[in-house]
Motif scaffolding. Structure first.
Motif, PDB file in Angstrom:
ATOM      1  N   ILE A   1       0.839  -1.202   0.000  1.00 42.22           N
ATOM      2  CA  ILE A   1       0.000   0.000   0.000  1.00 42.22           C
ATOM      3  C   ILE A   1       0.875   1.254   0.000  1.00 42.22           C
ATOM      4  CG2 ILE A   1      -1.871   1.219   1.199  1.00 42.22           C
ATOM      5  CD1 ILE A   1      -2.705  -1.450   0.029  1.00 42.22           C
ATOM      6  N   GLU A   2       1.954   1.202   0.754  1.00 37.48           N
ATOM      7  CA  GLU A   2       2.882   2.353   0.716  1.00 37.48           C
ATOM      8  C   GLU A   2       3.378   2.589  -0.712  1.00 37.48           C
ATOM      9  OE1 GLU A   2       6.023   2.544   3.571  1.00 37.48           O
ATOM     10  OE2 GLU A   2       4.735   2.063   5.279  1.00 37.48           O
ATOM     11  N   LYS A   3       3.814   1.485  -1.364  1.00 34.87           N
ATOM     12  CA  LYS A   3       4.325   1.627  -2.745  1.00 34.87           C
ATOM     13  C   LYS A   3       3.232   2.128  -3.675  1.00 34.87           C
ATOM     14  CE  LYS A   3       7.994  -1.791  -2.476  1.00 34.87           C
ATOM     15  NZ  LYS A   3       8.139  -3.258  -2.510  1.00 34.87           N
ATOM     16  N   LEU A   4       2.032   1.581  -3.524  1.00 32.11           N
ATOM     17  CA  LEU A   4       0.910   1.972  -4.380  1.00 32.11           C
ATOM     18  C   LEU A   4       0.635   3.469  -4.270  1.00 32.11           C
ATOM     19  CD1 LEU A   4      -1.733   1.362  -6.055  1.00 32.11           C
ATOM     20  CD2 LEU A   4      -2.849   0.987  -3.846  1.00 32.11           C
ATOM     21  N   VAL A   5       0.515   3.949  -3.029  1.00 33.57           N
ATOM     22  CA  VAL A   5       0.148   5.362  -2.844  1.00 33.57           C
ATOM     23  C   VAL A   5       1.284   6.272  -3.312  1.00 33.57           C
ATOM     24  CG1 VAL A   5      -0.534   7.126  -1.178  1.00 33.57           C
ATOM     25  CG2 VAL A   5      -1.456   4.813  -0.973  1.00 33.57           C
ATOM     26  N   GLN A   6       2.525   5.856  -3.037  1.00 34.06           N
ATOM     27  CA  GLN A   6       3.652   6.674  -3.503  1.00 34.06           C
ATOM     28  C   GLN A   6       3.651   6.781  -5.038  1.00 34.06           C
ATOM     29  OE1 GLN A   6       6.899   4.664  -1.565  1.00 34.06           O
ATOM     30  NE2 GLN A   6       6.293   5.449   0.431  1.00 34.06           N
ATOM     31  N   ALA A   7       3.431   5.653  -5.682  1.00 33.90           N
ATOM     32  CA  ALA A   7       3.445   5.666  -7.153  1.00 33.90           C
ATOM     33  C   ALA A   7       2.272   6.476  -7.696  1.00 33.90           C
ATOM     34  CB  ALA A   7       3.394   4.227  -7.681  1.00 33.90           C
ATOM     35  N   CYS A   8       1.101   6.288  -7.134  1.00 31.11           N
ATOM     36  CA  CYS A   8      -0.067   7.025  -7.623  1.00 31.11           C
ATOM     37  C   CYS A   8       0.076   8.519  -7.343  1.00 31.11           C
ATOM     38  CB  CYS A   8      -1.348   6.482  -6.992  1.00 31.11           C
ATOM     39  SG  CYS A   8      -1.843   4.898  -7.707  1.00 31.11           S
ATOM     40  N   ARG A   9       0.709   8.841  -6.224  1.00 28.33           N
ATOM     41  CA  ARG A   9       0.905  10.266  -5.919  1.00 28.33           C
ATOM     42  C   ARG A   9       1.814  10.909  -6.958  1.00 28.33           C
ATOM     43  NH1 ARG A   9       3.682  13.257  -0.699  1.00 28.33           N
ATOM     44  NH2 ARG A   9       2.893  15.316  -1.265  1.00 28.33           N
ATOM     45  N   GLU A  10       2.862  10.154  -7.307  1.00 25.84           N
ATOM     46  CA  GLU A  10       3.805  10.682  -8.293  1.00 25.84           C
ATOM     47  C   GLU A  10       3.084  11.036  -9.593  1.00 25.84           C
ATOM     48  OE1 GLU A  10       7.658   8.751 -10.422  1.00 25.84           O
ATOM     49  OE2 GLU A  10       7.266   8.143  -8.348  1.00 25.84           O
ATOM     50  N   HIS A  11       2.104  10.212  -9.948  1.00 29.65           N
ATOM     51  CA  HIS A  11       1.405  10.431 -11.224  1.00 29.65           C
ATOM     52  C   HIS A  11       0.047  11.110 -11.032  1.00 29.65           C
ATOM     53  CE1 HIS A  11       4.356   8.036 -13.447  1.00 29.65           C
ATOM     54  NE2 HIS A  11       4.330   7.175 -12.433  1.00 29.65           N
ATOM     55  N   ARG A  12      -0.272  11.520  -9.811  1.00 29.17           N
ATOM     56  CA  ARG A  12      -1.563  12.178  -9.513  1.00 29.17           C
ATOM     57  C   ARG A  12      -2.750  11.316  -9.964  1.00 29.17           C
ATOM     58  NH1 ARG A  12       1.921  14.764  -7.519  1.00 29.17           N
ATOM     59  NH2 ARG A  12       2.127  17.021  -7.312  1.00 29.17           N
ATOM     60  N   ILE A  13      -2.700  10.052  -9.596  1.00 29.42           N
ATOM     61  CA  ILE A  13      -3.768   9.112  -9.957  1.00 29.42           C
ATOM     62  C   ILE A  13      -4.567   8.763  -8.698  1.00 29.42           C
ATOM     63  CG2 ILE A  13      -4.238   6.767 -10.833  1.00 29.42           C
ATOM     64  CD1 ILE A  13      -3.236   8.668 -12.993  1.00 29.42           C
ATOM     65  N   PRO A  14      -5.891   8.786  -8.751  1.00 29.21           N
ATOM     66  CA  PRO A  14      -6.703   8.454  -7.566  1.00 29.21           C
ATOM     67  C   PRO A  14      -6.496   7.016  -7.071  1.00 29.21           C
ATOM     68  CG  PRO A  14      -8.044   9.585  -9.217  1.00 29.21           C
ATOM     69  CD  PRO A  14      -6.723   9.282  -9.868  1.00 29.21           C
ATOM     70  N   VAL A  15      -6.570   6.861  -5.755  1.00 29.00           N
ATOM     71  CA  VAL A  15      -6.515   5.545  -5.107  1.00 29.00           C
ATOM     72  C   VAL A  15      -7.791   5.383  -4.285  1.00 29.00           C
ATOM     73  CG1 VAL A  15      -5.272   4.048  -3.501  1.00 29.00           C
ATOM     74  CG2 VAL A  15      -4.007   5.685  -4.908  1.00 29.00           C
ATOM     75  N   ILE A  16      -8.526   4.320  -4.551  1.00 27.54           N
ATOM     76  CA  ILE A  16      -9.798   4.110  -3.862  1.00 27.54           C
ATOM     77  C   ILE A  16      -9.738   2.787  -3.107  1.00 27.54           C
ATOM     78  CG2 ILE A  16     -12.293   3.811  -4.134  1.00 27.54           C
ATOM     79  CD1 ILE A  16     -10.313   5.462  -6.901  1.00 27.54           C
ATOM     80  N   ALA A  17      -9.770   2.875  -1.764  1.00 24.73           N
ATOM     81  CA  ALA A  17      -9.762   1.659  -0.939  1.00 24.73           C
ATOM     82  C   ALA A  17     -11.142   1.026  -0.965  1.00 24.73           C
ATOM     83  CB  ALA A  17      -9.378   2.006   0.493  1.00 24.73           C
TER      84      ALA A  17
END
Lengths: 456, 456
Positions: free
Chosen positions: B53-69
């Motif tokens: 989850i840390e990796k997911l959010v970091q990567a999505c943040r870098e690309h400004r992509i939404p993350v929905i739990a």
């Protein structure tokens, strides 16, 4: 620091001459709290209504002057000591009970209401507010909320966070806001009510609270169990907490504390390896089975005596050891260091034994007692002179390290304030502390609310 | 939106081929929840551990992509619908019960554990976790926490906010952190545990929860009280809540709902002006006095019948009306609008009568039932065609305005999600909403966590 004239003008206009002071005598009286730390504020104001707090914070923000909210200063952590000067705002005159609503199980109060005054006002309605840090005649609800002050009944009824429905407050931005509900349930946005509770006046100043009331059980029974040693008493605590009848008090006193209380309080105070004081409450017809259930759990290896009080006088007698403890400690050390660490209940034996070893290692007298049902022990270091005080400080760091190793935390109910902030990095990782700083910034962008507290 | 190749690479590397999909069939399955709203995500990943989850959010943040739990999507507010696309992270495979610790009254679980699976695992230890939004076989603990989902037992035992000790989570910054304690008491810094609970995945993604356990009472008794009209039933609710024995369920069903259930469920469902279902729990020897106390309070003007179940079969029979209600509503309107407003208990008569008037005014069938002990009513609008659906939406705005006028709030346990965010300014002042936006910013500076939810 001298306050800017424009700010002083605003204070006078907002609070009036009889509720605003820069006299040294007044400032001295609001320079310290029960931590015995002190620092002079530049001014003291006495609030009477929400709108004054908005004006106060806005004016102080404009001039970047600290604002320190104060109930009755009974906290032990220096949370209300104005270490960077500024304006202390006392809520002692803002003390009206605005509404008691038994049908909806809530009361609305101003922050300066004394805990004990509220309890008295609720009694005719058959309700009470469970949090009481055993200082109810002197402590204010606002202070209880700011510090999440809990007390012995927490084991059954929870802390202020579990007993508050909503708040009105003023953020460090100077904006007033409401959060929470008048209902016993709510899922409308972020839970700011609990966020403000325990934030020690660093995020916002609470100006009104909607408190959740609990029906007051009409019956109470008191038991006292003496054990061979602290370990067998601690195991009994775990057994009591693992069965369905949760006591409304489950207090532990170690042998050192018993000896101290005995020396001070006389032969009515028993001597043993450790003692548990247990209370169960409920409707009278349910009490015999509750006493049975708790007694069964209290029995086990190491139990030496179990007594159940049959009368009010016997109840008083059973509590004599606990009552003698505070004055006894004061005679030994006027500068006791009063901690309230907390560990999971099953780790109590390791905590008590570990503290004993640290007491020997650092040659400092330590007594441990407190709210064992929550794993919340008051670890009181009693240094008698300056040399012991220095050893006590070194010992304290090891006490905290032990607590963290046992999956516990720094404070169960006293909070962090001034005196424990240096230890926060022991309990919280840099990522958590970083997010706490972000949240502080979100509520108080200029850092004027109670600076120097809680966050390291 | 198509995801950047670099991000897709990271997702594949982090989750593996069998736990990461951009196939339309998979995306469709994660496009909707129990709100029946839907929007396609760009990818679905299945988490198994915190580090992912840390990796997911970091990567999505870098690309400004939404993350929905996403837990199991049983929420009714569209809280898990990816309205702006992005990556849905399902926790359904991250479903281990990591520890059950009866001595310390807690359990540590991953967010994908089903509520019912946890209850079954706790039963042999004599404990339970009180929150159960009556969907325990299908709903996940992570979802319960994200939405502060409560259910009927809340009247006695509280919501997830009162039954959770600590959390591990990943903020929108991509940083993992822990908050709360392993102890039943804590005053060490800001209460992030409760702040995250009910924040609907907009502040952080919960990856582990330490849940407070409660001893499971071994006895339960069920009562059914029929009343002449909704007003007399509502007054009985206030009387029941004003006496010391708090029931573990206090459910209300209005006459319209009873008629509906009767038409669908047959003659075993009684007809009356309103009905209360009441349950008390405790140790068996305390139940007779508890039943007496609650019965006394249930009696009063307008009571037509009071029955106490003597056997398991009778208990089942008493609950038949409540059980028949959901299927009955579905046959009338597949598109029911399912609200869960909450008012102070004493305002229930005004709420129920006001809703009745709005039902007539807008010519929309409305049934009201729910957790009356908390003042939490499910107000279900049952439009049968497109024209009624439009009228229902207009009616809904007036329902919320009525609730706010009665000092209530928009949601007791469903949360806000997508469908109620437009109404948030009715419940919360601009200052409160502004601070909520600041806190959102503090946890999720780029606004990538579940965008379009909770805050208007």
């Amino acid at each position: 620091m001298k306050l800017p004239a424009a700010l002083l003008d605003t204070l006078h206009t907002t609070f009036g001459a009889d509720a605003c002071s820069t006299h040294e005598a007044e400032r001295l009286a609001y320079a310290y709290d029960n931590s015995r730390r002190h620092a002079l504020p530049d001014a003291v104001v006495f609030a009477q209504e929400h709108a004054q707090i908005e004006k106060l914070v806005q004016a102080c923000r404009e001039h970047r002057i600290p604002v320190i909210a104060r109930g009755r200063g009974t906290n032990t952590t220096g949370a209300t000591v104005p270490v960077e000067g500024g304006v202390v705002v006392s809520f002692e005159r803002m003390n009206r009970i605005l509404r008691i609503d038994p049908d909806n199980r809530f009361a609305i109060v101003e922050p300066g209401v004394l805990n004990g005054d509220l309890q008295r006002a609720l009694a005719p309605h058959g309700f009470f507010w469970p949090p009481d840090p055993t200082s109810s005649p002197w402590c204010s609800i606002g202070g209880n909320l700011a510090c999440n002050s809990a007390g012995p009944r927490t084991v059954k009824y929870g802390s202020p966070r579990e007993n508050t429905l909503g708040l009105r407050a003023v953020a460090g931005t100077g904006e007033g806001f409401r959060c929470g509900t008048y209902t016993s349930k709510g899922a409308t946005g972020y839970d700011f009510t609990r966020l403000l509770i325990g934030s020690e006046g660093t995020l916002a100043l609470i100006t009104e609270a909607t408190l959740k009331l609990t029906p007051k059980p009409s019956g109470l029974r008191t038991l006292r169990a003496m054990y061979r040693d602290v370990s067998s008493a601690a195991h009994a605590v775990a057994r009591i907490m693992a069965q369905p009848v949760t006591p409304c008090a489950l207090e532990f006193i170690d042998d050192v504390a018993l000896k101290l209380a005995h020396d001070h309080g006389g032969d009515s105070v028993p001597l043993a390896g450790a003692m548990l004081m247990i209370e169960v409450d409920g409707e009278p017809e349910t009490l015999p089975s509750a006493v049975d259930a708790v007694s069964r759990a209290a029995r086990g290896d190491g139990l030496e005596e179990l007594r159940v009080a049959q009368t009010a006088e016997e109840t008083q007698a059973l509590w004599s050891a606990r009552k003698a403890l505070s004055p006894a400690q004061r005679t030994i050390s006027p500068n006791k260091i009063n901690e309230d660490v907390v560990v999971p209940v099953s780790r109590l034996p390791e905590l008590v034994n570990g503290i004993r070893q640290l007491s020997h290692k650092h040659d400092v007298l330590i007594v441990t007692f407190g709210h064992a049902g929550n794993g919340n022990l008051h670890v009181n270091l009693l240094p008698r002179d300056e040399a012991e005080r220095e050893r006590a400080h070194a010992c304290l760091a090891e006490v905290f390290a032990l607590v963290i190793a046992l999956q516990g935390t720094l404070s169960g109910e006293h909070g962090i304030g001034l005196v424990k902030r240096e230890f926060m990095p022991l309990a919280l990782a840099p990522s958590t502390l970083g997010l706490m700083r972000n949240v502080k910034q979100a509520f108080d962008p200029d850092g004027i609310l109670n600076p120097g507290k809680l966050l390291p």
